[in-house]
Scaffold this motif. Structure first.
Motif, PDB file in Angstrom:
ATOM      1  N   MET A  77     -15.978  12.718  81.018  1.00 31.52           N
ATOM      2  CA  MET A  77     -14.821  13.533  80.657  1.00 31.52           C
ATOM      3  C   MET A  77     -14.647  13.599  79.147  1.00 31.52           C
ATOM      4  O   MET A  77     -14.344  14.658  78.587  1.00 31.52           O
ATOM      5  N   TRP A  78     -14.866  12.473  78.485  1.00 35.15           N
ATOM      6  CA  TRP A  78     -14.677  12.427  77.029  1.00 35.15           C
ATOM      7  C   TRP A  78     -15.629  13.372  76.309  1.00 35.15           C
ATOM      8  O   TRP A  78     -15.286  13.923  75.254  1.00 35.15           O
ATOM      9  N   LEU A 208     -14.931  17.807  85.603  1.00 31.22           N
ATOM     10  CA  LEU A 208     -13.501  17.571  85.688  1.00 31.22           C
ATOM     11  C   LEU A 208     -12.850  17.680  84.307  1.00 31.22           C
ATOM     12  O   LEU A 208     -11.745  18.220  84.168  1.00 31.22           O
ATOM     13  N   GLY A 209     -13.551  17.179  83.283  1.00 33.21           N
ATOM     14  CA  GLY A 209     -13.017  17.282  81.930  1.00 33.21           C
ATOM     15  C   GLY A 209     -12.799  18.726  81.517  1.00 33.21           C
ATOM     16  O   GLY A 209     -11.770  19.073  80.934  1.00 33.21           O
ATOM     17  N   GLY A 210     -13.771  19.588  81.827  1.00 38.33           N
ATOM     18  CA  GLY A 210     -13.624  20.998  81.490  1.00 38.33           C
ATOM     19  C   GLY A 210     -12.467  21.640  82.230  1.00 38.33           C
ATOM     20  O   GLY A 210     -11.723  22.456  81.669  1.00 38.33           O
ATOM     21  N   MET A 211     -12.284  21.266  83.499  1.00 42.26           N
ATOM     22  CA  MET A 211     -11.183  21.848  84.284  1.00 42.26           C
ATOM     23  C   MET A 211      -9.824  21.401  83.747  1.00 42.26           C
ATOM     24  O   MET A 211      -8.891  22.210  83.625  1.00 42.26           O
ATOM     25  N   ALA A 224      -6.308  11.253  80.968  1.00 38.33           N
ATOM     26  CA  ALA A 224      -7.044  10.955  82.202  1.00 38.33           C
ATOM     27  C   ALA A 224      -8.219  10.025  81.915  1.00 38.33           C
ATOM     28  O   ALA A 224      -8.508   9.112  82.701  1.00 38.33           O
ATOM     29  N   THR A 225      -8.894  10.232  80.792  1.00 37.28           N
ATOM     30  CA  THR A 225      -9.995   9.351  80.404  1.00 37.28           C
ATOM     31  C   THR A 225      -9.502   7.932  80.173  1.00 37.28           C
ATOM     32  O   THR A 225     -10.142   6.947  80.586  1.00 37.28           O
ATOM     33  N   ALA A 226      -8.356   7.799  79.505  1.00 37.26           N
ATOM     34  CA  ALA A 226      -7.783   6.466  79.263  1.00 37.26           C
ATOM     35  C   ALA A 226      -7.438   5.775  80.577  1.00 37.26           C
ATOM     36  O   ALA A 226      -7.630   4.558  80.712  1.00 37.26           O
TER      37      ALA A 226
END
Length: 466
Positions: A77-78, A208-211, A224-226
């Motif tokens: 995601m990052w 998921l990161g792009g969404m 969300a990454t954290a």
């Protein structure tokens, strides 16, 4: 060779530390004849119906692989969050080049130190500390972004910390496995980790990161990454300390210094042509390829598609899916008789789809190209990991693996730093054409200079039965 994916965070992960370094752990455990799993009451692997799932009987391994999976997902995601958070601060390729170079630079600066620390400090402590630093770095980015106080230097510092964390994490992870698993479970554990990496870090995580970034804001993706890193840290805190290992000095000899160990690894590499020329090839190939993919591909996606953030994430997903399929396909076959030639030429030729990606406007054609690049990368890594385990002496494998990691990424920060400024004077399609054409030429040169054709015939691996 490091796992050369389209994101610097994936490289280490990818790569050499998880594949080559894990091979080092397996080699040392098998060579010593110890069965660490027995000391922890682990049931024999043969008691499990599915051999690949045998390590999951071990409580500490379940915690470790669960935490590693969450961390991989967060790193995936990052890769997207970092790109578009930087764009929100400074919408120029040079800004993204600078931040991405900090991530790779942090990894490069500490990759050799990480191997030494893993041998001298409790591995559990290293793993927990790295995960805590990752959590703090990403949480700080999220908080600053939500407060509208984020600056480019904040992103640069966070990227450098995450890169340095990877340099310390993967040697410690690879060395921790033999302390909690039986020797006959190590191969299955490494295979499970290798299957999770392209799935979570290079496919589902970026998607998921792009969404999230496309639907909300980059700060939401950072939050969300954290949360994923927090979950990983919580699992790691329940790990039991590994059994105390005897130091060389306690066994009747004085422990050599870290510099002496590094020097011995360098000498072995320089005197082994197939190893030397493969590493040189990898170093130059990544110099040509990583910058265009890492820095210019997000801008191409945004220019060609209405929802560029989501499309960029899906392109990285295609790369990760190709890596997973390539690994599974090659590992299901017998090792090629011309294993060195197949590996190096396959790696080089696998970048040819970049020529097409630089010119077309069809998403599906670009995704197919990224899938093929990932396929060749994953297939080559399976062969490369096998070679390090079978042709490098067990006593030397850890240092060679660290050196492999270091040499493979040595020019990545330069590639990433140069790509942005270069795009201001050279058309992007021309840059992608060069990135696709140059690696096959370098591959042929490495095979010839390293006399790999003669070497692989003189040292057959898995010859067919008579």
């Amino acid at each position: 060779m490091s796992d050369a994916g389209p994101l610097p965070e994936a490289v280490p992960a990818a790569g050499s530390a998880a594949g080559s370094g894990a091979g080092s752990a397996a080699g040392s455990a098998a060579g010593s004849g110890a069965a660490p799993g027995d000391a922890l009451g682990t049931a024999p692997a043969r008691a499990v119906r599915w051999r690949a799932l045998a390590p999951l009987r071990n409580r500490d391994y379940r915690l470790l692989i669960g935490a590693t999976g969450l961390s991989m997902f967060g790193n995936g995601m990052w890769a997207v969050v970092m790109v578009f958070q930087v764009m929100a601060i400074d919408d120029r390729p040079t800004a993204l080049s600078a931040v991405a170079a900090c991530l790779s630079g942090g990894l490069l600066a500490f990759v050799l130190v990480g191997g030494v620390v893993a041998d001298r400090v409790p591995k559990r402590s290293v793993i927990i500390t790295v995960q805590a630093v990752n959590l703090l770095a990403v949480a700080a980015v999220s908080a600053l972004a939500f407060a509208d106080a984020i600056r480019l230097w904040h992103m640069a510092v966070a990227a450098a910390l995450l890169g340095a964390g990877s340099a310390f994490f993967f040697p410690a992870y690879s060395a921790y496995l033999p302390a909690i698993l039986r020797p006959d479970e190590l191969l299955a554990a490494n295979g499970l980790e290798g299957a999770l990496r392209p799935t979570l870090q290079q496919a589902l995580g970026p998607a998921l990161g792009g969404m999230v970034v496309g639907a909300l804001v980059p700060a939401a993706g950072a939050a969300a990454t954290a949360a994923l890193h927090a979950g990983a840290l919580a699992l790691l805190l329940f790990l039991r300390p590994e059994p105390r290992a005897e130091h060389a000095g306690e066994a009747g000899g004085e422990r050599p210094g870290a510099l002496a160990d590094m020097r011995e690894g360098f000498v072995f590499t320089l005197r082994t042509p197939w190893l030397l020329w493969t590493l040189l090839f990898a170093c130059l190939m990544l110099l040509v390829v990583m910058g265009p993919i890492e820095v210019l591909l997000p801008f191409i996606a945004r220019e060609r598609f209405a929802d560029g953030e989501r499309m960029f994430g899906l392109l990285l997903t295609a790369f990760g899916a190709g890596g997973a399929v390539g690994s599974l396909v090659v590992s299901s076959w017998r090792l090629p008789r011309r294993y060195l030639t197949v590996m190096v030429i396959g790696w080089g030729a696998g970048n040819l789809p970049l020529v097409v990606i630089g010119h077309v406007t069809s998403f599906w054609v670009m995704a197919a190209g990224m899938f093929l690049i990932g396929f060749s990368n994953g297939a080559g890594m399976v062969i490369w990991g096998t070679l390090l385990q079978r042709r490098v002496p067990p006593a030397m494998l850890g240092r060679v693996s660290s050196l492999d990691f270091f040499v493979s990424i040595a020019l990545m920060p330069l590639s990433i730093a140069v790509a942005g400024p270069l795009s201001t004077v050279v058309p992007t399609p021309v840059i992608f054409t060069a990135a696709g054409v140059v690696p096959p030429v370098l591959a042929v040169a490495a095979v010839l200079a390293g006399r790999m054709a003669a070497d692989e015939i003189a040292h057959p691996l898995d010859p067919p039965a008579a």
